[in-house]
Design a protein around this motif. Structure first.
Motif, PDB file in Angstrom:
ATOM      1  N   TYR A 165       0.168   1.675  -3.259  1.00 53.09           N
ATOM      2  CA  TYR A 165       0.607   0.739  -4.303  1.00 53.09           C
ATOM      3  C   TYR A 165       1.538  -0.332  -3.767  1.00 53.09           C
ATOM      4  CZ  TYR A 165      -1.554   3.969  -7.561  1.00 53.09           C
ATOM      5  OH  TYR A 165      -2.448   4.742  -8.224  1.00 53.09           O
TER       6      TYR A 165
ATOM      7  N   ALA B  36      -0.773   3.724 -13.108  1.00 50.76           N
ATOM      8  CA  ALA B  36      -1.714   4.222 -12.110  1.00 50.76           C
ATOM      9  C   ALA B  36      -1.046   5.319 -11.270  1.00 50.76           C
ATOM     10  CB  ALA B  36      -2.186   3.077 -11.211  1.00 50.76           C
TER      11      ALA B  36
ATOM     12  N   ILE C 185       1.734  -9.057  -5.453  1.00 52.58           N
ATOM     13  CA  ILE C 185       2.137  -9.639  -6.746  1.00 52.58           C
ATOM     14  C   ILE C 185       3.432 -10.415  -6.603  1.00 52.58           C
ATOM     15  CG2 ILE C 185       2.981  -9.036  -9.049  1.00 52.58           C
ATOM     16  CD1 ILE C 185       0.885  -6.686  -8.923  1.00 52.58           C
TER      17      ILE C 185
ATOM     18  N   PHE D 171       0.155  -3.688  -3.549  1.00 51.94           N
ATOM     19  CA  PHE D 171       0.128  -4.439  -4.818  1.00 51.94           C
ATOM     20  C   PHE D 171       1.475  -5.086  -5.098  1.00 51.94           C
ATOM     21  CE2 PHE D 171      -3.479  -1.590  -6.266  1.00 51.94           C
ATOM     22  CZ  PHE D 171      -4.425  -2.593  -6.147  1.00 51.94           C
ATOM     23  N   TYR D 172       2.520  -4.256  -4.962  1.00 51.73           N
ATOM     24  CA  TYR D 172       3.855  -4.814  -5.215  1.00 51.73           C
ATOM     25  C   TYR D 172       4.089  -6.039  -4.359  1.00 51.73           C
ATOM     26  CZ  TYR D 172       5.385  -0.897  -8.090  1.00 51.73           C
ATOM     27  OH  TYR D 172       5.528  -0.013  -9.099  1.00 51.73           O
TER      28      TYR D 172
ATOM     29  N   ILE E 239       0.869  -0.731 -12.531  1.00 52.37           N
ATOM     30  CA  ILE E 239       0.954   0.030 -11.280  1.00 52.37           C
ATOM     31  C   ILE E 239       1.649   1.374 -11.528  1.00 52.37           C
ATOM     32  CG2 ILE E 239       1.980   0.095  -8.965  1.00 52.37           C
ATOM     33  CD1 ILE E 239       1.696  -2.979  -8.943  1.00 52.37           C
ATOM     34  N   ARG E 240       2.685   1.338 -12.353  1.00 55.20           N
ATOM     35  CA  ARG E 240       3.400   2.579 -12.634  1.00 55.20           C
ATOM     36  C   ARG E 240       2.484   3.588 -13.350  1.00 55.20           C
ATOM     37  NH1 ARG E 240       8.603   2.504 -16.381  1.00 55.20           N
ATOM     38  NH2 ARG E 240       7.055   3.032 -17.961  1.00 55.20           N
TER      39      ARG E 240
ATOM     40  N   PHE F  97       3.498  -4.643 -12.940  1.00 56.62           N
ATOM     41  CA  PHE F  97       4.288  -3.515 -12.444  1.00 56.62           C
ATOM     42  C   PHE F  97       4.135  -2.299 -13.354  1.00 56.62           C
ATOM     43  CE2 PHE F  97       7.263  -6.827 -10.367  1.00 56.62           C
ATOM     44  CZ  PHE F  97       6.391  -6.929  -9.290  1.00 56.62           C
TER      45      PHE F  97
END
Lengths: 661, 374
Positions: free
Chosen positions: A18, B303, A25, A21-22, B300-301, B297
């Motif tokens: 992940y 997921a 983004i 992604f962070y 994502i959390r 965000f």
């Protein structure tokens, strides 16, 4: 399904991923934020300007030109409301469709509209307006307005149309207006630097008074700001203060009015007389103090056709016309003065004592100088005559002898003082000076010595002498005033819209010939009296060349003349002029002042290709002088009518035409 | 069973991801305010009704959202392929009988609603890929060529059909979403390298043989918009003026001249963000993309906290869906990317986009709803 519910740890396989992604983004947010900062904060002002230019359309409000008025305030040139159709290429969405709709309404081929728009886009860019047609008819306006809303890029605008109520009458004097040409634009901006600023599409005066008074009657154009949408349609937003405070409209300032010395009634009488006799040529009438009352040049153009869009056909016709309608023949053409020159020679000869009032000279039909014969226009000659007879009958042989006695340089000394061979200084552009020769002039410009024989031809106004109608009229005016030379003028004053006089011209005496002039010459009152009497007899004597045209109660004094357009042998001169093709016929002159004893008005006419001064020009001069006195001194005419009982006024057709050289 | 139901009912409100809902609502509010302005210019009679339509879509969207939340997302495992194939059929139908608009066939006209199957295809794609990819167990090595065959085939078929419409934007979107999901599921390094080489060689060929002239023009125009300000560069330039002229605080609600006077094209759909930037300036623009980031965000959390790989993959898919749309749309509006017809989720006008987005978010909400169910 059970698999997934029972294996919660499995999703931990993804946990380490992940962070990408962070990262991605956050980077995106940062990039966008920087870009927004750049656009909105750093370039914000500049881009705000662009968006303002998008929506604010600057429209010029053309200032109405000042009116042109006659001496009594009658309108000579004015403004009428009109409509024009323009295209703004930046908003045209479908050119073919637009051309197809608009073409038939305004009478233009759609293909031509398309090519014009395309060319303008290429040459001037998409923001330059294209004037399709001016001076639209009511029906055209109505039909265009109906398709206006569905046709982006099409605009119908109100305009101010210059209108000349006298039409062709005096067209060369008043001039005409039309769009400034690309060539003129830098020239005029240079000429009027700091006073006027011209732009493409401006309407300017192109000739005559309109051109001469451009800076006075032009006015100041205004500006209006309107808000348009992306299709060029005028739009008001619901919120009124969106236009901002710094932008405000500016009104146009009306041009100042010009008051001329012209008298519309006299002007119209002159035109009527020209038309009645079907004459071409020129006319100028002036008050004794130099104020021009009427001014005519024929044939003429109709300035109203220029104010609208002139058609190429009309333009070609005008510039190819052999009789030159665009030319201001009062000051732009010069001719041999012919016999109208004789009074000047008489003045010089009398003042130089080459002849006296009573001296009699033999004037036969032919005069031999050396071996060469010089003819009189009258085959039998005039016999023994004095100066009065010589002027009255226009004897060539008499003046040949004066010419020999005087010599060219003496003639020059006197005659140039009358203004012959010099510009008169009238306000209008493109005046020609004419020519008054002397021996030095010939030596300088022709490289030859002055020939004795040339004194003869000069004495009867032929040879190197050339004069404009304005000069002749002014010179005759001077004789009428016994030597006072006035400066002719046509612009009396400039008046603003409130009636305040901004500029005014007054009669201006340039010199008095009874006083000794710088070249040591003067002309005595007595001399003037003799010549004036001779001229009075021309119009009033039993054998005067212009005796057929009289005005009851007012005596004219003048002189006829003929300007040869080409050389003819003696026989040909006697042959009937009227039987020649029109362009080969002589020009006829007649210049006269009235009343003969105390003149108020002087009128000169050059009747082109009319063969004779007496039949060609004199009746017009008579008509104009009569119109003047009927208006300003009706009592004189009335008295004259009472005194002269049943006096036959012979018609022009019956007049003998051979008496005049 | 009865017990568990009552238990669920009691904790229903607690189990909802309220952060997610609030962020979505915030974006909805911004979207509606902005859309009202975009559809109520002085000369925009014909688009005024769109605002009301959008409210209808929004209500429908929220209904779909809550239905999806309450349903167990495991259901998607069963119906994923069915949704996918029905959607594929719809695209085939559109390709041959669809409504032509803006030079492309994209819609099926239902009268009250013009359905754009390529839009829902994005979600169908996410569903089937999540199923396929989450089932792949590669022992940490990443997928090999064999494992990639099926997911790629699932991608290529709709891609070709959508390119045929032609709708480059949607085709690219589907590729970007699927590609990200596949990458997230891990691909072996040598395949990645050869794919990169293959793409760099095929791009010039695609430029020459696949792209339409109008698409090439858009790219060229993007590189130098000032070259042709009246035609293809017009949109890009006008959008730039709109965004820039907003300055720090913007021109104010319904005072944006670029949008109100219709200088901005497609201002209620693809260029909705220009309207926002013009009227609400840097502050509004940053707030909006900031909200999107918060949304990302949150996704994502969800997921991360998912109870299984399928749920996580589903959340990643929806994340990619919204992110790539936002990325391309905003990038285009602010002049960082060429003009591509892609809507901005939750802000642009459009039923297909709104319903798809809300359905996708509903699925994620469902994933979040069930994270504690072990």
């Amino acid at each position: 399904m059970a698999d997934y519910v029972n294996n919660p740890d499995e999703s931990k396989e993804y946990w380490g991923r992940y962070k990408y992604f962070y990262f991605f983004i956050s980077m995106t947010f940062l990039t966008f934020a920087i870009r927004l900062w750049y656009l909105q904060i750093i370039s914000g002002n500049e881009l705000r300007d662009f968006s303002e230019k998008n929506r604010i359309k600057q429209m010029k409000i053309p200032a109405p030109r000042g009116l042109i008025l006659d001496r009594q305030g009658k309108v000579l040139v004015q403004n009428l409301p009109g409509f024009e159709v323009v295209l703004s290429p930046q908003y045209i969405s479908n050119l073919e469709e637009l051309a197809g709709h608009v073409g038939p309404i305004v009478g233009l081929e759609p293909e031509k509209i398309i090519t014009r728009v395309q060319r303008s886009r290429r040459v001037n860019g998409p923001f330059a307006l294209i004037k399709l047609k001016e001076n639209l008819s009511r029906e055209e306006v109505f039909r265009l307005k109906r398709i206006h809303l569905e046709t982006p890029g099409l605009e119908i605008r109100e305009t101010i149309l210059r209108h000349y109520p006298l039409e062709k009458n005096g067209a060369q004097l008043f001039g005409y207006v039309s769009e400034i040409s690309k060539k003129q634009l830098p020239l005029l901006n240079d000429l009027y630097k700091g006073i006027l600023k011209f732009e493409q599409g401006d309407i300017i005066g192109k000739s005559g008074i309109e051109e001469n008074l451009e800076k006075d009657i032009r006015g100041t154009d205004g500006v209006s700001f309107i808000q348009v949408d992306a299709h060029g349609r005028e739009t008001s937003l619901k919120n009124p203060n969106i236009l901002g405070e710094k932008i405000s409209d500016q009104d146009a300032t009306h041009g100042n009015n010009a008051v001329l010395t012209i008298d519309r009634d006299v002007q119209e009488a002159a035109y009527k007389s020209f038309k009645k006799l079907d004459r071409i040529g020129a006319l100028v009438a002036m008050k004794s103090d130099g104020q021009v009352l009427a001014w005519l040049s024929e044939p003429a153009f109709d300035p109203n056709e220029f104010a609208a869009t002139i058609s190429p056909q009309t333009w070609n016709q005008l510039i190819n016309d052999p009789f030159k309608p665009m030319r201001n023949k009062v000051i732009q053409d010069h001719h041999s003065p012919g016999s109208t020159f004789k009074p000047f020679v008489a003045l010089a000869a009398l003042e130089e004592k080459k002849i006296t009032e009573t001296q009699i000279i033999y004037a036969p039909g032919v005069f031999y100088f050396g071996k060469r014969p010089y003819h009189d226009h009258q085959k039998g000659g005039h016999g023994y005559i004095n100066i009065y007879d010589a002027l009255e009958r226009s004897s060539n042989v008499f003046f040949y002898q004066l010419g020999i006695k005087l010599g060219i340089d003496k003639m020059y000394d006197y005659i140039s003082l009358l203004g012959i061979g010099q510009k008169t200084g009238i306000e209008l552009a493109r005046e020609v000076p004419g020519n008054m020769p002397n021996a030095a002039w010939k030596k300088q410009y022709r490289g030859e010595e002055w020939q004795e024989g040339e004194n003869l031809s000069t004495a009867i106004g032929q040879g190197f002498v050339n004069t404009t109608l304005m000069q002749m009229t002014l010179a005759y005016n001077t004789i009428g005033l016994k030597g006072k030379v006035y400066k002719p003028y046509v612009i009396q004053k400039i008046v603003d819209q409130e009636g305040k006089v901004l500029k005014e011209n007054f009669p201006q005496m340039v010199r008095d010939l009874q006083q000794v002039q710088p070249n040591g010459v003067k002309i005595s009152e007595h001399t003037f009296d003799i010549v004036r009497e001779g001229m009075r007899r021309v119009a009033n004597g039993d054998r005067g060349t212009a005796r057929f045209w009289k005005i009851p109660g007012v005596q004219m004094a003048g002189k006829t003349g003929t300007a040869q357009v080409m050389g003819f042998s003696a026989d040909q001169i006697y042959a009937n002029c009227m039987s020649r093709p029109i362009h080969m016929r002589h020009h006829g002159w007649f210049v006269a002042f009235a009343p003969a004893d105390n003149p108020e008005i002087t009128v000169g006419v050059l009747a082109e290709h009319s063969c004779h001064g007496n039949t060609g020009a004199a009746p017009i001069v008579r008509d104009v002088i009569q119109a003047y006195f009927e208006k300003y001194h009706p009592e004189m005419i009335a008295d004259g009518m009472k005194n002269i009982k049943i006096k036959k006024v012979q018609s022009a057709e019956k007049a003998e035409t051979t008496e005049d050289e | 069973m009865e017990l568990s139901v009552s238990y669920e009912e009691k904790t229903l409100l607690k189990r909802l991801d309220w952060n997610l809902i609030l962020v979505i609502l915030a974006l909805n509010v911004i979207g509606l305010i902005n859309l009202y302005s975009a559809t109520h210019g002085p000369n925009s009679k014909e688009v005024e009704s769109l605002f009301v339509n959008q409210i209808v879509w929004l209500i429908s969207g929220w209904s779909v959202f809550f239905i999806a939340t309450l349903l167990d997302y495991a259901l998607v495992l069963k119906i994923g392929y069915i949704v996918y194939f029905i959607n594929l059929l719809a695209i085939v139908y559109v390709d041959f009988f669809g409504k032509i608009a803006l030079g492309a066939q994209r819609w099926i006209d239902f009268g009250f609603f013009r359905y754009q199957p390529s839009e829902t295809m994005k979600l169908a794609m996410i569903m089937v890929l999540a199923k396929v990819l989450s089932a792949r167990n590669t022992m940490g090595k990443g997928m090999g060529f064999k494992e990639l065959m099926w997911p790629l085939s699932l991608l290529v078929i709709p891609f070709v059909l959508i390119m045929k419409q032609p709708d480059l934007g949607t085709a690219m979107m589907i590729t970007a979403i699927s590609g990200t999901m596949i990458l997230f599921a891990r691909v072996r390094k040598h395949i990645l390298i050869s794919a990169a080489i293959l793409i760099s060689f095929s791009l010039p060929l695609a430029w020459k043989y696949v792209l339409h002239d109008y698409q090439k023009n858009r790219v060229l125009t993007f590189l130098s918009p000032e070259n042709d300000p009246r035609k293809t560069g017009y949109n890009a330039l006008q959008s730039k003026y709109a965004v820039g002229s907003g300055q720090f605080f913007g021109k104010g609600f319904r005072k944006g001249t670029q949008s109100q006077l219709e200088f901005l094209p497609e201002r209620h759909t693809d260029f909705i963000y220009s309207v926002l930037s013009e009227e609400h300036g840097f502050v509004g623009s940053i707030t909006t993309i900031g909200l999107f980031c918060i949304l990302f965000f949150l996704l994502i959390r969800i997921a991360y906290q998912s109870r299984d790989k399928f749920g996580a993959m589903l959340a990643v898919g929806v994340l990619c869906y919204i992110f790539w749309h936002m990325f391309v749309n905003v990038g285009m509006v602010i002049g960082l990317l060429p003009i591509v017809g892609v809507p901005l989720p939750l802000l642009s006008y459009g039923g297909s986009s709104m319903l798809t987005t809300m359905a996708g978010l509903g699925l994620i909400s469902s994933v979040a709803f069930r994270k504690y169910l072990f």
